[in-house]
Scaffold this active site. Structure first.
Site, mmCIF file in Angstrom:
data_model
loop_
_atom_site.group_PDB
_atom_site.id
_atom_site.type_symbol
_atom_site.label_atom_id
_atom_site.label_comp_id
_atom_site.label_asym_id
_atom_site.label_seq_id
_atom_site.Cartn_x
_atom_site.Cartn_y
_atom_site.Cartn_z
ATOM 1 C CB VAL A 1 -0.959 0.018 1.212
ATOM 2 C CG1 VAL A 1 -1.945 -1.123 1.140
ATOM 3 C CG2 VAL A 1 -0.172 -0.047 2.522
ATOM 4 C CD GLU A 2 -0.745 5.481 2.059
ATOM 5 O OE1 GLU A 2 -0.108 6.514 1.821
ATOM 6 O OE2 GLU A 2 -1.889 5.477 2.512
ATOM 7 N N GLY A 3 2.184 2.918 -2.363
ATOM 8 C CA GLY A 3 3.376 2.764 -3.180
ATOM 9 C C GLY A 3 4.120 1.507 -2.772
#
Length: 387
Positions: free
Chosen positions: A365-367
């Site tokens: 998640v989030e990159g």
């Protein structure tokens, strides 16, 4: 287990103790049961909001806590150590508040932020799409100009709180398809807007209590006053938010890793083999030492990045480093915790296997962590070229 922390003020120490108290009495006792049942703890976010813990890094004028990121992230870590669905949920909600808080008009801040920061309205962050997860500039969701604002068509994927949120921080294309990031804008979209619908939650290997779903927009009307920032500014808003959001994920990862370490240490002192506690054997003792060192190193790295942010310094690369190290550490530490517990660690009678399943998503998640390595590598190249 409570761990000694160095905090900047007595108010910060009180906030952390408040967070620990809520986490110990309200979150930890129900985490395993609710995860097993896939029950979303909406009431936990309302409680955190009422307790002043849901808007810590935002201005007190709008109901926030006026706390530095150094303090906010340690609160997130404590929450995640008891229940990742809540710790990560606080991080995502904080992310969803960022566009209005940082780029909104004064009227938008005054009208929207008090309920967002007070827990009355829970948010989600709508950036990723099925074909443009890491490549946000390739998004296809479009907001077309209409008489009173915009009409949105498209779909967002892998949205935390999808279907459970009260509003969506939405990023959609307002420019031509070949304009890349320059043609993206940001919008605040209430979840009850006509034409907004979430799919059934994804069936995930972990974090069943945190709904992740696709959110679809079918000719959804969005008033012009709900655009946040200038038209075409959306990608800059999104990337600025993600730098801070990655620190939230790093704090969550350290919380999960710490919980797994505590479980492994406790088990190693009570489980006896060949007449001794298993923790007295060098093979286990050295493993625990490596786990503890990794957890502390990850914690110090996210705190160092947070202090840069609080000082007004560039921190994007440091946030990528913190997210990378903390989440890789969490995966390793939780895997090792299961190993220390042996057969018991592989059962759902103890939380170690849940920590291991939860840690994996934090590397995505989030990159993804591959993206974090790209961010760090590009910064190294720029620095070398400039030198």
């Amino acid at each position: 287990m409570a761990h000694e922390r160095i905090l900047p003020t007595s108010e910060a120490r009180d906030l952390l103790e408040l967070a620990r108290g809520i986490a110990d009495t309200e979150l930890a006792p129900r985490a395993a049961r609710d995860e097993e049942q896939g029950a979303f703890p909406r009431d936990a976010f309302a409680l955190l909001g009422a307790s002043g813990l849901l808007g810590l890094p935002y201005p007190a004028d709008y109901g926030g806590g006026d706390q530095p990121y150094e303090v906010y992230l340690q609160v997130v870590e404590e929450l995640a150590a008891r229940w990742l669905a809540v710790g990560l949920g606080v991080s995502v909600h904080t992310l969803s508040c960022f566009p209005v808080a940082a780029y909104g008009t004064e009227r938008q801040r005054a009208e929207l932020l008090p309920d967002m920061l007070g827990g009355e309205r829970l948010g989600a962050y709508c950036l990723s799409e099925a074909q443009s997860g890491s490549d946000a500039a390739a998004m296809r969701t479009r907001a077309r100009a209409a008489e009173d604002g915009y009409v949105v068509d498209g779909a967002k994927s892998w949205i935390t709180h999808g279907g459970a949120a009260d509003y969506y921080a939405l990023f959609a294309r307002t420019g031509e398809s070949d304009s890349g990031g320059r043609g993206i804008s940001c919008f605040h979209v209430p979840a009850d807007t006509a034409g907004v619908q979430a799919d059934a939650p994804e069936r995930k290997m972990g974090m069943a209590s945190s709904p992740t779903a696709a959110v679809r927009f079918d000719r959804a009307p969005v008033p012009a006053e709900h655009r946040v920032g200038e038209e075409g500014q959306g990608l800059a808003v999104a990337l600025a938010a993600l730098d801070s959001g990655r620190l939230g994920i790093a704090a969550c990862a350290v919380g999960v890793a710490q919980a797994a370490l505590d479980e492994a240490v406790a088990y190693s002192r009570t489980r006896r083999q060949f007449g001794s506690a298993v923790g007295d054997f060098q093979g286990i003792s050295f493993m625990l030492a490596d786990m503890a060192t990794g957890v502390q190193a990850a914690r110090e790295l996210y705190l160092a990045a947070a202090r840069r942010r609080d000082a007004g310094l560039a921190f994007g690369t440091q946030a990528a480093m913190a997210k990378l190290l903390a989440t890789d550490t969490a995966m390793r530490v939780t895997t090792d915790a299961v190993q220390v517990l042996g057969g018991s660690g592989y059962t759902r009678d103890l939380p170690a296997e849940r920590y291991m399943r939860e840690a994996k998503v934090l590397q995505i998640v989030e990159g993804t962590n591959q993206i974090q390595r790209m961010v760090i590598g590009r910064d190294l190249a720029r620095s070398a070229d400039a030198g």
